[in-house]
Enzyme design. Structure first.
Site, PDB file in Angstrom:
ATOM      1  N   LYS A 198       0.890  -1.109   0.088  1.00 49.10           N
ATOM      2  CA  LYS A 198       0.057  -0.095  -0.132  1.00 49.10           C
ATOM      3  C   LYS A 198       0.960   1.191  -0.030  1.00 49.10           C
ATOM      4  CE  LYS A 198      -3.390   2.258   2.868  1.00 49.10           C
ATOM      5  NZ  LYS A 198      -4.475   2.321   3.868  1.00 49.10           N
ATOM      6  N   GLU A 204      10.527  -4.831   4.734  1.00 51.13           N
ATOM      7  CA  GLU A 204      10.581  -6.085   4.268  1.00 51.13           C
ATOM      8  C   GLU A 204      10.305  -6.280   2.791  1.00 51.13           C
ATOM      9  OE1 GLU A 204       8.923  -4.820   6.826  1.00 51.13           O
ATOM     10  OE2 GLU A 204       8.610  -6.382   8.310  1.00 51.13           O
ATOM     11  N   GLY A 259      -4.979  -1.761   4.755  1.00 47.04           N
ATOM     12  CA  GLY A 259      -4.150  -3.022   4.363  1.00 47.04           C
ATOM     13  C   GLY A 259      -4.816  -4.120   4.705  1.00 47.04           C
ATOM     14  N   ARG A 260      -5.296  -4.413   5.535  1.00 52.13           N
ATOM     15  CA  ARG A 260      -5.810  -5.809   6.028  1.00 52.13           C
ATOM     16  C   ARG A 260      -7.322  -5.876   5.408  1.00 52.13           C
ATOM     17  NH1 ARG A 260      -4.934  -2.474  10.247  1.00 52.13           N
ATOM     18  NH2 ARG A 260      -6.737  -1.604  11.749  1.00 52.13           N
ATOM     19  N   GLU A 345      -5.099  -6.791  14.655  1.00 44.46           N
ATOM     20  CA  GLU A 345      -4.631  -5.524  14.296  1.00 44.46           C
ATOM     21  C   GLU A 345      -5.691  -4.528  14.252  1.00 44.46           C
ATOM     22  OE1 GLU A 345      -2.709  -4.294  10.399  1.00 44.46           O
ATOM     23  OE2 GLU A 345      -0.856  -4.856  11.467  1.00 44.46           O
ATOM     24  N   HIS A 376      -4.765 -33.300  16.588  1.00 43.56           N
ATOM     25  CA  HIS A 376      -3.720 -34.104  17.034  1.00 43.56           C
ATOM     26  C   HIS A 376      -2.492 -33.267  17.561  1.00 43.56           C
ATOM     27  CE1 HIS A 376      -5.233 -37.975  15.218  1.00 43.56           C
ATOM     28  NE2 HIS A 376      -5.779 -37.065  14.434  1.00 43.56           N
ATOM     29  N   LYS A 518       9.073  -0.617  14.784  1.00 44.94           N
ATOM     30  CA  LYS A 518       9.494  -0.230  13.112  1.00 44.94           C
ATOM     31  C   LYS A 518      10.592   1.016  13.557  1.00 44.94           C
ATOM     32  CE  LYS A 518       5.696  -0.823  10.320  1.00 44.94           C
ATOM     33  NZ  LYS A 518       4.813  -0.204   9.341  1.00 44.94           N
TER      34      LYS A 518
HETATM   35  O1  F6P Z   1       1.953  -4.248   9.962  1.00 39.77           O
HETATM   36  C1  F6P Z   1       1.611  -3.071   9.521  1.00 39.77           C
HETATM   37  C2  F6P Z   1       0.961  -2.742   8.402  1.00 39.77           C
HETATM   38  O2  F6P Z   1       0.877  -1.252   8.187  1.00 39.77           O
HETATM   39  C3  F6P Z   1      -0.190  -3.335   7.998  1.00 39.77           C
HETATM   40  O3  F6P Z   1      -1.316  -2.822   8.497  1.00 39.77           O
HETATM   41  C4  F6P Z   1      -0.133  -3.659   6.363  1.00 39.77           C
HETATM   42  O4  F6P Z   1      -0.760  -4.733   5.977  1.00 39.77           O
HETATM   43  C5  F6P Z   1       1.414  -4.035   6.353  1.00 39.77           C
HETATM   44  O5  F6P Z   1       2.078  -3.312   7.490  1.00 39.77           O
HETATM   45  C6  F6P Z   1       1.943  -3.732   4.867  1.00 39.77           C
HETATM   46  O6  F6P Z   1       2.206  -2.359   4.724  1.00 39.77           O
HETATM   47  P1  F6P Z   1       2.286  -2.198   3.125  1.00 39.77           P
HETATM   48  O7  F6P Z   1       0.924  -2.709   2.405  1.00 39.77           O
HETATM   49  O8  F6P Z   1       2.267  -0.641   3.022  1.00 39.77           O
HETATM   50  O9  F6P Z   1       3.482  -2.810   2.706  1.00 39.77           O
END
Ligand code: F6P
Length: 549
Positions: A198, A204, A259-260, A345, A376, A518
């Site tokens: 987003k 990452e 995002g979620r 979240e 199990h 972060k």
């Molecule tokens: O973990 C925090 C967060 O902002 C989530 O809400 C989101 O889904 C994720 O990081 C990834 O963010 P982005 O889509 O901006 O890379």
């Protein structure tokens, strides 16, 4: 008038009295014995989903009070405010309009933008799925959190509908042990890399995208730079950052998509690539049908609202701190992980909308595993552990191994699969039955236990073989795990999370709690190069030295 918080209502006071008087001691076994209509009275049907809520710790009076609580908290007005695009994510000044992503053309805010991207995305999807022409055989989705968990959950769930010549891979972790095994053995010329983010700033995702680009250029050889246009795509609200990265095939979305809650947007590209445009539209339509149910069904028949009310009842009155999800469908094995982000979240907050500390618990821990595997592993604890954990079973009536036709398997194998499906469903029903019925010490005494030690007396053994029972569960039933059913199921969970969050009067749509870690990570990173531990707490300094030494 401002909607009150749940604990500031008359219904809450009434529920507190009701819990002290009878709710605390509610027992499912006499409740069923005394009422032949209980199963029917506590079952609800919503689009694509039937729900048996009867094995829960509530009676008609409790349910009535919970519905009164929802009304006092103005759940309908708050729902309508969300659906109308009011900026209910007030800490970020944003609307919350994931429902607009699955609404038919003209039926919700931002319809033109939504359908322009959707049409373009699905046209692209069909081009890539024409593998003879596109040459693409592998799709690597790089994203994390909401840019990963939805597609990663839905793609295996809809395996029966998937393109057989296109393999989907997901990379999320900043740990190189995630991306290396995925890229190993892939041919860049046959691979499409999607960078899903987003913000297009997430540590990452950016790190993995850089690795993927380096891998692509090294493996492609001459013409690699130009080929990025064909082999990389971005799904993001930050189109400029994607362009700066060098990606020209971009599908956008908007800040009003959390995002979620984003799998319905361009973030759903891997899903659409797997199942095709028509099935992706069916997924959206299924979710929209659930949206209509949420928006229109009276509270007495409104499944997401009633599930949310039960969540509040369990968390705030019974004091249950977790909920286990047990989907009896291997395709739904990633559902618990998806729901962890969706619910924890969204509702893992400790202040209300005004920033006031909450005097009650909010999000439960959500966890689980596909059945029968969980049986199990941790079901022992669900049956005989000291904590009561409501369990949510999901059963799918009719299996589907290949929606396009036969599985290519001989009849003898098919007969075995039919038998396996009955075993799966019998296990599902047996678990909720066992949780509810339990087994008394007296009954255990009357049984033989061939594997029990002969050196212990019968009563001691019977005590070990006693099940307290009266453990609550919900069972959701789908006819088939189709794209429409999947859409409806996910939307059901979204609206249920909205409901408990609205009653708690929290902002379910921000996530400030992920920021501190972060920021500290960014502060620590340079120390890995310098080795400087000045000013750190003793533990962090010692660990850093150990990791560097
Ligand atoms: O973990 C925090 C967060 O902002 C989530 O809400 C989101 O889904 C994720 O990081 C990834 O963010 P982005 O889509 O901006 O890379």
């Amino acid at each position: 008038m401002q909607a009150p918080r749940c604990d500031q209502t008359a219904a809450w006071t009434a529920l507190t009295a009701q819990f002290a008087q009878s709710g605390r001691r509610f027992d499912l076994r006499p409740a069923f014995a005394d009422d032949a209509t209980r199963a029917e009275a506590f079952s609800l049907s919503a689009p694509e989903v039937f729900a048996d809520l009867s094995k829960n710790h509530w009676d008609a009076e409790t349910r009535g009070l919970l519905l009164a609580l929802a009304r006092e908290c103005q759940i309908e007005q708050r729902r309508d405010a969300m659906l109308a695009g009011e900026p209910i994510n007030h800490t970020e000044g944003r609307a919350v309009l994931h429902t607009a992503l699955r609404a038919p053309r003209g039926a919700a805010p931002f319809s033109d933008e939504v359908h322009e991207v959707l049409d373009r995305l699905l046209a692209y999807v069909e081009q890539v799925r024409d593998t003879a022409t596109s040459g693409i055989r592998h799709v690597v989705n790089i994203g994390i959190g909401g840019s990963d968990l939805g597609p990663q959950m839905v793609v295996p769930a809809l395996d029966a509908f998937a393109h057989r010549g296109l393999q989907l891979h997901f990379v999320s972790n900043v740990d190189g042990h995630d991306i290396v095994p995925v890229l190993r053995g892939l041919d860049p010329r046959e691979t499409l890399v999607i960078v899903a983010s987003k913000t297009f700033t997430t540590q990452e995702t950016m790190a993995n995208a850089e690795v993927a680009r380096a891998w692509f250029l090294a493996g492609y050889g001459e013409g690699g730079e130009a080929a990025i246009a064909k082999h990389f795509a971005a799904t993001t609200t930050n189109v400029a950052a994607a362009a700066k990265f060098g990606i020209t095939t971009t599908f956008g979305f908007w800040d009003w998509v959390g995002g979620r809650y984003s799998l319905w947007s361009a973030i759903g590209l891997p899903i659409a690539l797997a199942i095709g445009a028509e099935n992706f539209r069916a997924l959206l339509a299924g979710a929209h049908a659930m949206d209509r149910h949420f928006a229109e069904a009276p509270l007495e028949a409104n499944l997401p609202i009633q599930l949310g009310l039960l969540d509040v009842w369990y968390r705030n009155f019974h004091g249950y701190t977790s909920r286990s999800v047990a989907p009896y469908h291997q395709g739904l094995r990633r559902l618990p992980a998806y729901l962890q982000q969706l619910e924890m979240e969204s509702n893992g907050k400790c202040v209300d909308l005004d920033g006031q500390p909450l005097p009650f618990g909010t999000s439960p821990v959500v966890w689980g595993e596909a059945g029968t595997n969980g049986q199990h592993a941790y079901f022992q604890m669900l049956h005989q552990g000291t904590d009561v954990i409501p369990v949510e079973f999901i059963a799918v009536k009719t299996p589907c191994y290949d929606a396009a036709g036969g599985t290519g398997l001989p009849d003898s194998v098919r007969a075995g699969l039919a038998d396996q499906h009955h075993k799966l469903l019998a296990n599902c029903l047996a678990q909720s039955q066992a949780l509810m019925l339990g087994k008394s010490t007296e009954d255990a005494m009357g049984e033989t236990a061939p594997t029990a030690s002969k050196s212990l007396d019968a009563l001691t053994i019977a005590r070990h073989r006693t099940f307290p029972g009266n453990r609550p569960s919900t069972t959701l039933v789908l006819d088939r795990l189709t794209p429409a059913a999947m859409g409806a199921l996910i939307a059901l969970y979204e609206h249920r999370v909205f409901t408990s969050g609205a009653l708690w009067r929290i902002n379910s749509f921000d996530q400030w709690g992920v920021e501190l870690g972060k920021a500290l990570c960014n502060q620590l990173l340079p120390r890995f190069a310098s080795g400087d531990t000045t000013g750190l707490d003793g533990s962090t300094a010692a660990l850093l030295q150990r990791l560097l030494g």
